[in-house]
Design an enzyme around this catalytic site. Structure first.
Site, short mmCIF file in Angstrom:
data_model
loop_
_atom_site.label_atom_id
_atom_site.label_comp_id
_atom_site.label_asym_id
_atom_site.label_seq_id
_atom_site.Cartn_x
_atom_site.Cartn_y
_atom_site.Cartn_z
N GLU A 142 38.56 5.67 -48.98
CA GLU A 142 39.09 7.01 -49.26
C GLU A 142 39.91 7.57 -48.11
OE1 GLU A 142 35.47 9.03 -50.23
OE2 GLU A 142 35.65 8.61 -52.37
N GLU A 182 21.33 -9.38 -47.11
CA GLU A 182 20.88 -8.50 -46.03
C GLU A 182 19.96 -9.22 -45.05
OE1 GLU A 182 16.94 -6.08 -47.26
OE2 GLU A 182 18.76 -5.39 -48.24
#
Length: 296
Positions: free
Chosen positions: A79, A110
């Site tokens: 963004e 992870e």
């Protein structure tokens, strides 16, 4: 036990509740998020200062995370170019498991130290950059290893977690710990923990962009006007700051290929585009500094 994995006593009957009761339970938990963030404003401010200082040196901001945390980092990074007209490599979000993990679960990623090493090396991160590792538990091997690698290479490190006992703290210059507690659905950290992470990431990028002159007052003077809505916003910004009619601001922007800051200076001081560009370069693109000097 990690606090985000504990059972929330306020929602143990959620499975036999009405829809309005479910909504109320979740909302009541969400109301706690902003309160917890308010307890961490000093650390958030320190992180903003580090990030903005490195931006001014030409450095970049890297978000690393897995699962929901990784997706939120990618979202915040993506963004920045339309909002602040930043280069696409200035703020980067890296999710464990690569872009496929944005749509398809790759939760096992992870746990991979090797994947962390690969991703870290791939981006040629330097001491001018800032690394933020995002993990609700703060114990994921991937995000912990990223911080360890960064720390060993004299790179500024920030940990964003929801667990005060996070392993990541050992390798972070600054730890932002938002203790959102047990989730409405036990262990579902895409809920309160995810909301907290999103809010903090907004603060980190917005705060650092403000510090390097990407806004004037609270106007997005570096917005990239790539569609009708954003062009209209750019016109209204120029019109309000320079106190000229909407149509005049529109015409000036069209003549200037929608360079907002240059157009503001040209209209306000009746100068050429070259002179406007020269002023912006001299003052690191910060309009307020130019106004303070020129309006004396």
């Amino acid at each position: 036990m990690i606090i985000t994995e504990k059972t929330n006593e306020n929602t143990v009957n959620i499975d036999i509740s009405s829809s309005i009761e479910i909504a109320r339970m979740i909302n009541n938990e969400d109301l706690k998020v902003a309160v917890e963030i308010s307890k961490n404003l000093e650390n958030i401010a320190q992180a903003i200062d580090i990030i903005s200082k490195n931006f001014l040196k030409g450095g970049r901001l890297f978000y690393f995370g897995a699962g929901t945390s990784g997706r939120l980092g990618v979202l915040d990074a993506s963004e920045c170019p339309p909002t602040f007209n930043t280069p696409y490599d200035m703020v980067q979000g890296i999710i464990a498991g690569g872009d496929r993990a944005l749509r398809y679960a790759a939760e096992g990623a992870e746990d991979s130290i090797e994947l962390a090493k690969k991703d870290f090396e791939q981006h040629n991160i330097t001491s001018d950059d800032t690394v933020v590792s995002i993990s609700a538990s703060g114990n994921a091997n991937y995000t912990t290893e990223i911080l360890k690698l960064a720390k060993n290479n004299s790179i500024a490190t920030i940990a964003l977690t929801c667990n005060k006992e996070a392993e990541m703290k050992k390798y972070a210059d600054i730890t932002i710990c938002i203790e959102t507690g047990a989730e409405a659905i036990t262990g579902s950290t895409r809920m309160k923990a995810g909301s907290a992470q999103k809010m903090v990431l907004n603060m980190l990028t917005t705060g650092s962009m403000v510090k390097i002159g990407k806004t004037y007052k609270n106007f997005m003077v570096d917005v990239n006007p790539v569609n009708i809505k954003l062009k209209d916003r750019a016109i209204r910004i120029v019109s309000e700051i320079t106190e000229v009619p909407y149509e005049q601001a529109k015409q000036a922007l069209e003549n200037n290929n929608y360079k907002i800051k240059e157009t503001i200076l040209q209209l306000k001081y009746k100068i050429s585009e070259d002179k406007a560009t020269e002023l912006l370069e001299k003052h690191n693109g910060i309009l307020r500094k130019i106004f303070e000097i020129s309006d004396k």
